[in-house]
Design a protein around this motif. Structure first.
Motif, PDB file in Angstrom:
ATOM      1  N   SER A 177     -40.751 -83.087  21.467  1.00  0.00           N
ATOM      2  CA  SER A 177     -41.822 -84.081  21.350  1.00  0.00           C
ATOM      3  C   SER A 177     -42.268 -84.527  22.742  1.00  0.00           C
ATOM      4  O   SER A 177     -41.443 -84.948  23.561  1.00  0.00           O
ATOM      5  CB  SER A 177     -41.329 -85.312  20.587  1.00  0.00           C
ATOM      6  OG  SER A 177     -40.853 -84.972  19.313  1.00  0.00           O
ATOM      7  N   PHE A 197     -43.430 -87.068  25.458  1.00  0.00           N
ATOM      8  CA  PHE A 197     -43.355 -88.517  25.621  1.00  0.00           C
ATOM      9  C   PHE A 197     -43.280 -88.846  27.106  1.00  0.00           C
ATOM     10  O   PHE A 197     -43.008 -87.980  27.942  1.00  0.00           O
ATOM     11  CB  PHE A 197     -42.169 -89.119  24.864  1.00  0.00           C
ATOM     12  CG  PHE A 197     -40.806 -88.790  25.396  1.00  0.00           C
ATOM     13  CD1 PHE A 197     -40.132 -89.671  26.234  1.00  0.00           C
ATOM     14  CD2 PHE A 197     -40.171 -87.608  25.049  1.00  0.00           C
ATOM     15  CE1 PHE A 197     -38.854 -89.387  26.713  1.00  0.00           C
ATOM     16  CE2 PHE A 197     -38.899 -87.303  25.523  1.00  0.00           C
ATOM     17  CZ  PHE A 197     -38.237 -88.195  26.358  1.00  0.00           C
ATOM     18  N   GLN A 247     -41.995 -87.767  32.407  1.00  0.00           N
ATOM     19  CA  GLN A 247     -42.465 -87.319  31.096  1.00  0.00           C
ATOM     20  C   GLN A 247     -41.959 -85.920  30.764  1.00  0.00           C
ATOM     21  O   GLN A 247     -41.680 -85.107  31.648  1.00  0.00           O
ATOM     22  CB  GLN A 247     -43.979 -87.381  31.010  1.00  0.00           C
ATOM     23  CG  GLN A 247     -44.755 -86.612  32.050  1.00  0.00           C
ATOM     24  CD  GLN A 247     -46.257 -86.890  31.945  1.00  0.00           C
ATOM     25  OE1 GLN A 247     -46.703 -87.812  31.261  1.00  0.00           O
ATOM     26  NE2 GLN A 247     -47.046 -86.068  32.603  1.00  0.00           N
ATOM     27  N   PHE A 278     -37.455 -89.808  20.369  1.00  0.00           N
ATOM     28  CA  PHE A 278     -38.189 -88.604  20.749  1.00  0.00           C
ATOM     29  C   PHE A 278     -37.238 -87.416  20.798  1.00  0.00           C
ATOM     30  O   PHE A 278     -36.190 -87.469  21.446  1.00  0.00           O
ATOM     31  CB  PHE A 278     -38.850 -88.792  22.115  1.00  0.00           C
ATOM     32  CG  PHE A 278     -39.808 -89.938  22.164  1.00  0.00           C
ATOM     33  CD1 PHE A 278     -40.941 -89.952  21.375  1.00  0.00           C
ATOM     34  CD2 PHE A 278     -39.565 -91.021  22.998  1.00  0.00           C
ATOM     35  CE1 PHE A 278     -41.830 -91.017  21.416  1.00  0.00           C
ATOM     36  CE2 PHE A 278     -40.439 -92.086  23.057  1.00  0.00           C
ATOM     37  CZ  PHE A 278     -41.578 -92.092  22.259  1.00  0.00           C
ATOM     38  N   TYR A 318     -44.893 -94.065  26.076  1.00  0.00           N
ATOM     39  CA  TYR A 318     -45.959 -93.378  25.353  1.00  0.00           C
ATOM     40  C   TYR A 318     -45.364 -92.284  24.479  1.00  0.00           C
ATOM     41  O   TYR A 318     -44.395 -91.617  24.885  1.00  0.00           O
ATOM     42  CB  TYR A 318     -46.937 -92.708  26.318  1.00  0.00           C
ATOM     43  CG  TYR A 318     -47.803 -93.645  27.117  1.00  0.00           C
ATOM     44  CD1 TYR A 318     -49.093 -93.953  26.690  1.00  0.00           C
ATOM     45  CD2 TYR A 318     -47.343 -94.202  28.303  1.00  0.00           C
ATOM     46  CE1 TYR A 318     -49.912 -94.802  27.431  1.00  0.00           C
ATOM     47  CE2 TYR A 318     -48.146 -95.059  29.053  1.00  0.00           C
ATOM     48  CZ  TYR A 318     -49.427 -95.350  28.611  1.00  0.00           C
ATOM     49  OH  TYR A 318     -50.224 -96.193  29.346  1.00  0.00           O
ATOM     50  N   ASN A 319     -45.985 -92.068  23.303  1.00  0.00           N
ATOM     51  CA  ASN A 319     -45.558 -90.942  22.463  1.00  0.00           C
ATOM     52  C   ASN A 319     -46.398 -89.700  22.737  1.00  0.00           C
ATOM     53  O   ASN A 319     -46.630 -88.875  21.853  1.00  0.00           O
ATOM     54  CB  ASN A 319     -45.590 -91.309  20.984  1.00  0.00           C
ATOM     55  CG  ASN A 319     -46.976 -91.669  20.471  1.00  0.00           C
ATOM     56  OD1 ASN A 319     -47.985 -91.474  21.171  1.00  0.00           O
ATOM     57  ND2 ASN A 319     -47.050 -92.195  19.259  1.00  0.00           N
ATOM     58  N   ARG A 320     -46.834 -89.564  23.948  1.00  0.00           N
ATOM     59  CA  ARG A 320     -47.576 -88.404  24.456  1.00  0.00           C
ATOM     60  C   ARG A 320     -47.347 -88.358  25.959  1.00  0.00           C
ATOM     61  O   ARG A 320     -46.676 -89.237  26.523  1.00  0.00           O
ATOM     62  CB  ARG A 320     -49.072 -88.537  24.156  1.00  0.00           C
ATOM     63  CG  ARG A 320     -49.727 -89.743  24.838  1.00  0.00           C
ATOM     64  CD  ARG A 320     -51.222 -89.793  24.615  1.00  0.00           C
ATOM     65  NE  ARG A 320     -51.838 -90.961  25.214  1.00  0.00           N
ATOM     66  CZ  ARG A 320     -52.258 -91.044  26.476  1.00  0.00           C
ATOM     67  NH1 ARG A 320     -52.122 -89.991  27.293  1.00  0.00           N
ATOM     68  NH2 ARG A 320     -52.825 -92.145  26.945  1.00  0.00           N
ATOM     69  N   THR A 321     -47.897 -87.351  26.615  1.00  0.00           N
ATOM     70  CA  THR A 321     -47.823 -87.295  28.072  1.00  0.00           C
ATOM     71  C   THR A 321     -49.152 -87.719  28.683  1.00  0.00           C
ATOM     72  O   THR A 321     -50.181 -87.758  28.009  1.00  0.00           O
ATOM     73  CB  THR A 321     -47.450 -85.882  28.547  1.00  0.00           C
ATOM     74  OG1 THR A 321     -48.366 -84.937  27.988  1.00  0.00           O
ATOM     75  CG2 THR A 321     -46.032 -85.541  28.113  1.00  0.00           C
ATOM     76  N   SER A 330     -51.190 -94.767  21.374  1.00  0.00           N
ATOM     77  CA  SER A 330     -50.084 -93.903  21.802  1.00  0.00           C
ATOM     78  C   SER A 330     -49.140 -94.615  22.760  1.00  0.00           C
ATOM     79  O   SER A 330     -48.059 -94.103  23.057  1.00  0.00           O
ATOM     80  CB  SER A 330     -50.626 -92.630  22.456  1.00  0.00           C
ATOM     81  OG  SER A 330     -51.214 -92.905  23.710  1.00  0.00           O
TER      82      SER A 330
END
Length: 231
Positions: free
Chosen positions: A74, A76, A147, A70, A210-213, A15
């Motif tokens: 989404s 990120f 984020q 993003f 990151y493609n998430r938190t 991620s």
């Protein structure tokens, strides 16, 4: 022998779509140290043992467009080590372009706080703007994480800012993004906007996307795992 602390766990995290250890990579171009191997193209920024120095005039790094597109819906995260004394509004991370400035940015404002912005348009006002309390332009190293939780479609309540491993008390300055898209086709940049606007006078040690938190403990862990380099 490579010391264990020189290979932190985020290097192996799929991620983590971008990891740039600028203290490690010199040259006019280099490949990112994540699992994806993005080409980073340097304009001007000089290399040193703690990272790259940007002159606040015409220095920046361009990484590319995808996979950094993003949407407001989404989750990120953008993370960075930096040192600056600037009193000019400056772009740290930027993926947005004129004339509407659709996209997202992490910025240092003239008074030293961090802004995180999700934008569709600046005129009319269709964007989210959230600001930290802590000022970071005191010419010492700071670890910053911004984020978008994406629980409310990129509204102000979705935005978190961490400085030096601690979650900030933030101010929502603008909360008018609504259901408007933040997608664009411009490159992700370090230390300037698209086409070189708002150049950042600073030293940058390393940067992540990151493609998430990240949770509180993970944000703290990343700070603690890397701060030894900047003491």
């Amino acid at each position: 022998m490579i010391r264990r602390r020189e290979i932190p766990s985020f290097v192996y995290d799929p991620s983590c779509v971008l990891y740039l250890p600028l203290w490690k990579r010199d040259g006019a171009t280099f490949i990112s140290d994540d699992a994806y191997g993005h080409l980073a193209t340097v304009t001007g920024a000089t290399w040193g043992i703690q990272g790259r120095t940007f002159d606040g005039i015409d220095d920046w790094i361009i990484i590319g467009d995808t996979p950094f597109d993003f949407e407001r819906t989404s989750p990120f995260a953008l993370e960075i080590w930096l040192k600056t004394a600037t009193t000019d509004a400056s772009s740290v991370f930027s993926k947005h372009g004129a004339p509407d400035y659709t996209g997202y940015t992490m910025e240092v404002v003239g008074t030293g706080e961090i802004d995180f912005n999700l934008l569709n348009d600046v005129s009319p006002s269709q964007y989210t703007q959230v600001r930290s309390t802590t000022q970071v332009n005191n010419n010492v190293w700071h670890h910053i994480l911004c984020q978008n939780l994406a629980l409310a479609g990129g509204a102000g309540s979705d935005i978190e800012i961490y400085i030096d491993g601690a979650r900030e008390t933030t101010s929502i300055l603008t909360n008018t993004l609504g259901a408007n898209s933040i997608l664009n086709n411009v490159n992700l940049r370090l230390a300037s906007r698209d086409a070189g606007g708002q150049p950042f006078n600073s030293v940058v040690g390393e940067a992540w996307v990151y493609n998430r938190t990240l949770g509180l403990l993970e944000a703290r862990r990343n700070y603690l795992a890397t701060r030894w380099r900047y003491q």
